[in-house]
Design a protein around this motif. Structure first.
Motif, mmCIF file in Angstrom:
data_model
loop_
_atom_site.group_PDB
_atom_site.id
_atom_site.type_symbol
_atom_site.label_atom_id
_atom_site.label_comp_id
_atom_site.label_asym_id
_atom_site.label_seq_id
_atom_site.Cartn_x
_atom_site.Cartn_y
_atom_site.Cartn_z
ATOM 1 N N GLU A 24 4.610 39.986 -4.333
ATOM 2 C CA GLU A 24 3.948 38.575 -4.945
ATOM 3 C C GLU A 24 2.454 38.839 -5.669
ATOM 4 O O GLU A 24 1.999 37.789 -6.471
ATOM 5 C CB GLU A 24 4.093 37.400 -3.833
ATOM 6 N N SER A 25 1.665 39.390 -4.766
ATOM 7 C CA SER A 25 0.147 39.487 -5.246
ATOM 8 C C SER A 25 -0.149 40.445 -6.668
ATOM 9 O O SER A 25 -1.039 40.340 -7.248
ATOM 10 C CB SER A 25 -0.796 40.362 -4.055
ATOM 11 N N LEU A 26 1.119 41.240 -6.946
ATOM 12 C CA LEU A 26 1.081 41.898 -8.066
ATOM 13 C C LEU A 26 1.229 41.189 -9.491
ATOM 14 O O LEU A 26 2.456 40.811 -9.929
ATOM 15 C CB LEU A 26 1.985 43.364 -8.130
ATOM 16 N N GLN A 27 0.429 40.508 -10.026
ATOM 17 C CA GLN A 27 0.596 39.729 -11.237
ATOM 18 C C GLN A 27 0.293 40.401 -12.473
ATOM 19 O O GLN A 27 0.429 39.487 -13.540
ATOM 20 C CB GLN A 27 -0.652 38.456 -11.087
ATOM 21 N N GLU A 28 0.259 41.653 -12.397
ATOM 22 C CA GLU A 28 -0.075 42.279 -14.045
ATOM 23 C C GLU A 28 1.260 42.147 -14.650
ATOM 24 O O GLU A 28 2.314 42.537 -14.074
ATOM 25 C CB GLU A 28 -0.355 43.720 -13.563
ATOM 26 N N PRO A 29 1.300 41.495 -15.899
ATOM 27 C CA PRO A 29 2.664 41.244 -16.594
ATOM 28 C C PRO A 29 3.442 42.438 -17.302
ATOM 29 O O PRO A 29 4.405 42.390 -17.418
ATOM 30 C CB PRO A 29 1.981 40.259 -17.640
ATOM 31 N N LEU A 30 2.619 43.523 -17.247
ATOM 32 C CA LEU A 30 3.104 44.752 -17.819
ATOM 33 C C LEU A 30 3.620 45.503 -17.066
ATOM 34 O O LEU A 30 4.268 46.462 -17.305
ATOM 35 C CB LEU A 30 1.946 45.537 -18.606
ATOM 36 N N LEU A 31 3.491 45.237 -15.828
ATOM 37 C CA LEU A 31 4.381 46.026 -14.685
ATOM 38 C C LEU A 31 5.795 45.817 -14.593
ATOM 39 O O LEU A 31 6.229 44.592 -14.489
ATOM 40 C CB LEU A 31 3.712 45.756 -13.282
ATOM 41 N N SER A 32 6.569 46.733 -14.724
ATOM 42 C CA SER A 32 8.163 46.660 -14.434
ATOM 43 C C SER A 32 8.174 46.478 -13.163
ATOM 44 O O SER A 32 7.523 46.851 -12.335
ATOM 45 C CB SER A 32 8.741 47.908 -15.301
ATOM 46 N N PRO A 33 9.601 45.856 -13.013
ATOM 47 C CA PRO A 33 9.975 45.732 -11.306
ATOM 48 C C PRO A 33 9.968 47.297 -10.651
ATOM 49 O O PRO A 33 9.490 47.284 -9.515
ATOM 50 C CB PRO A 33 11.452 45.377 -11.587
ATOM 51 N N SER A 34 10.220 48.243 -11.374
ATOM 52 C CA SER A 34 10.394 49.771 -11.085
ATOM 53 C C SER A 34 8.610 49.928 -10.597
ATOM 54 O O SER A 34 8.572 50.433 -9.476
ATOM 55 C CB SER A 34 10.609 50.717 -11.907
ATOM 56 N N GLU A 35 7.784 49.591 -11.493
ATOM 57 C CA GLU A 35 6.375 50.095 -11.156
ATOM 58 C C GLU A 35 5.894 49.251 -9.877
ATOM 59 O O GLU A 35 4.970 49.603 -9.310
ATOM 60 C CB GLU A 35 5.512 49.741 -12.414
ATOM 61 N N LYS A 36 6.340 47.817 -9.870
ATOM 62 C CA LYS A 36 5.825 47.014 -8.831
ATOM 63 C C LYS A 36 6.025 47.353 -7.645
ATOM 64 O O LYS A 36 5.329 47.652 -6.482
ATOM 65 C CB LYS A 36 6.342 45.664 -9.089
ATOM 66 N N LEU A 37 7.340 48.166 -7.556
ATOM 67 C CA LEU A 37 7.935 48.572 -6.317
ATOM 68 C C LEU A 37 7.022 49.859 -5.795
ATOM 69 O O LEU A 37 6.888 49.908 -4.606
ATOM 70 C CB LEU A 37 9.460 49.070 -6.297
ATOM 71 N N ASN A 38 6.599 50.487 -6.836
ATOM 72 C CA ASN A 38 6.055 51.701 -6.494
ATOM 73 C C ASN A 38 4.468 51.434 -6.032
ATOM 74 O O ASN A 38 3.977 51.956 -4.995
ATOM 75 C CB ASN A 38 5.796 52.471 -7.885
ATOM 76 N N SER A 39 4.072 50.383 -6.610
ATOM 77 C CA SER A 39 2.824 49.795 -6.002
ATOM 78 C C SER A 39 2.775 49.419 -4.841
ATOM 79 O O SER A 39 1.884 49.486 -3.976
ATOM 80 C CB SER A 39 2.171 48.919 -6.917
ATOM 81 N N CYS A 40 3.905 48.895 -4.450
ATOM 82 C CA CYS A 40 4.180 48.157 -3.021
ATOM 83 C C CYS A 40 3.931 49.162 -2.095
ATOM 84 O O CYS A 40 3.261 49.307 -1.132
ATOM 85 C CB CYS A 40 5.302 47.231 -2.913
ATOM 86 N N PHE A 41 4.743 50.197 -2.288
ATOM 87 C CA PHE A 41 5.062 51.029 -1.226
ATOM 88 C C PHE A 41 3.677 52.037 -1.326
ATOM 89 O O PHE A 41 3.234 52.587 -0.241
ATOM 90 C CB PHE A 41 6.550 51.994 -1.453
ATOM 91 N N GLN A 42 3.157 52.271 -2.333
ATOM 92 C CA GLN A 42 1.807 53.139 -2.338
ATOM 93 C C GLN A 42 0.692 52.366 -1.442
ATOM 94 O O GLN A 42 0.056 52.947 -1.022
ATOM 95 C CB GLN A 42 1.244 53.173 -3.948
ATOM 96 N N ASN A 43 0.885 50.865 -1.326
ATOM 97 C CA ASN A 43 -0.344 50.520 -0.445
ATOM 98 C C ASN A 43 0.057 50.207 0.813
ATOM 99 O O ASN A 43 -0.568 49.392 1.468
ATOM 100 C CB ASN A 43 -0.503 48.889 -1.224
ATOM 101 N N ILE A 44 1.227 50.867 1.397
ATOM 102 C CA ILE A 44 1.773 50.410 2.614
ATOM 103 C C ILE A 44 1.498 52.054 3.258
ATOM 104 O O ILE A 44 2.109 52.947 2.957
ATOM 105 C CB ILE A 44 3.029 49.893 3.077
#
Length: 446
Positions: A24-44
């Motif tokens: 929910e904190s990833l507000q970057e509109p250019l991020l695809s759902p796939s990129e958002k998942l990668n970012s989520c798991f990169q931060n844990i």
């Protein structure tokens, strides 16, 4: 989200909420759902992953016999365990404390080798040929063929060993097929021999892929963990810290899929999990690429195919090979080693008789929890990946077969396949670390 009677969600569900917060904190509109998942798991960090169910990580001593190792793996219902170097001092770092991870896959390769060596002895007319691994000499070939140990010659073993594993015993007969034709005698002789009881886990260390193993640091990210469990074909990953002497946790493919099952209902999971299998490109392989074994083939042929094709299980088919009557996985090699009742009365142990004997044995011992009693678990391409995750997790199995409306096999979906669709590897993520490692060498592991 389901809550326990104490009002608290499971550790896996709490982890899912943490992913949701990042999502929910990833507000970057250019991020695809796939990129958002990668970012989520990169931060844990990996340290956040719930510990293994048991209070301690199961270890096997390097001087344990294969018989003891099989018993430990079977009794704890695990596929692998780290091997502790008994010669290392108590305060040794983890890299010196362990020599590798022993798996049922490596034990299956060892059994195949014994069957091939015994078959080579038959081919050479040396029915009493002994077997040698790591300097140990046994008489499985002799026992399996009813030949006195005194008949063993001193020249047959070196000659057979030099012939390699590809030798045949008569037209169309490989080592495993020849061993299977011995029926239960071969396995009964093998498991009762001093050779099997005295062969140490250390002696099959050639089946270990890494030395000692590929480990995660607690500070590594979930993204690293998920990529190693999918693209880089790890079945389990020990978690350690530099300076620590013991493994802190072991993360398996099954544990990750269980975590996903606990995340059902969370927006980030539903965004991905409600996609159909076909939308996600599953199954990955074409129907013609599915590895399978015919019901009338020797059961050792199933394990041989797993070794050669690098798969952990395969369907048993009849007739035209389009419908499955059961599944054999690498863990099932334990039944050949721990339960002689299932094979001692069979002149030939085919894949079909193997399935029938195991099911009868389990029912007779009131063991209703075994996946072998479930039959063939299937799904269809229109189902969602969430459906498949819940099925795999609830049944405690590692693969589900994809079928068409008539029940014909169209492919298979494994735990690894599911994880591989959750994340992708960013360019240059591992640098050149895996150059020359992927794909795996053909006989390194199953």
């Amino acid at each position: 989200m389901e809550r326990s009677s104490s009002g608290l969600s499971s550790p896996e569900a709490e982890l899912g909420h943490r992913v949701e917060d990042i999502w929910e904190s990833l507000q970057e509109p250019l991020l695809s759902p796939s990129e958002k998942l990668n970012s989520c798991f990169q931060n844990i960090p990996v340290s956040s992953f719930p510990p293994a169910p048991s209070s301690q990580v199961i270890e096997i001593n390097s001087d344990s016999s294969l018989a003891e190792a099989v018993q430990i793996l079977s009794s704890h219902k695990i596929l692998s365990a780290p091997v502790r170097n008994v010669d290392a001092p108590e305060d040794a770092s983890w890299i010196d404390r362990y020599i590798g991870i022993v798996e049922f896959a490596g034990i299956a390769v060892w059994i195949l080798h014994q069957s091939e060596v015994a078959a080579l002895g038959m081919m050479a007319g040396s029915a009493g040929m002994g077997l040698a691994v790591g300097g140990l000499v046994g008489t499985v070939g002799a026992a399996a063929l009813g030949t006195p140990a005194s008949a063993i010659t001193g020249t047959a073993l070196p000659a057979a060993a030099g012939a390699g594993a590809s030798a045949a015993v008569g037209p169309g007969h490989s080592g495993p097929e020849a061993a299977a034709s011995m029926g239960g005698n071969f396995f009964e002789a093998l498991t009762s021999s001093d050779f099997y009881k005295n062969t140490k886990v250390l002696d099959i260390s050639g089946s270990f892929r890494w030395a000692p193993f590929l480990a995660l640091q607690k500070s590594d990210s979930f993204l690293t963990m998920l990529l190693l469990l999918s693209k880089y074909r790890m079945k389990s990953l020990p978690v350690v810290d530099l300076g620590e002497v013991k493994i802190d946790n072991i993360i398996t493919q099954s544990a990750v899929v269980h975590m996903l099952a606990e995340c059902v209902g969370l927006p980030w999971f539903e965004n991905w999990g409600t996609k159909s299998l076909s939308e996600l490109g599953l199954p990955i392989m074409k129907p013609s690429q599915l590895v399978k074994v015919n019901a009338e083939e020797p059961v050792l042929q199933a394990f041989k195919l797993m070794r050669e094709k690098g798969v952990g299980g395969l369907p048993v088919v009849e007739d035209d090979g389009r419908k499955a009557i059961g599944n054999i996985s690498i863990r099932d090699v334990q039944f050949l080693l721990t339960t002689p009742d299932i094979h001692k009365d069979y002149r030939s142990i085919t894949a079909k008789t193997f399935l029938t004997a195991i099911r009868s044995y389990l029912e007779g011992h009131d063991d209703t929890s075994s996946p072998m009693l479930l039959g063939t678990i299937t799904c269809q391409k229109h189902e969602t990946i969430k459906d498949v995750i819940l099925r795999l997790d609830s049944k405690k199995i590692h693969r589900v077969y994809v079928v068409d409306e008539e029940g014909n096999l169209e492919g298979v979906i494994t735990l690894r396949d599911i994880i591989s669709k959750l994340v992708h590897e960013p360019p240059g993520y591992f640098g050149d670390f895996f150059d020359g490692v992927v794909p795996l060498p053909p006989n390194s592991r199953v």
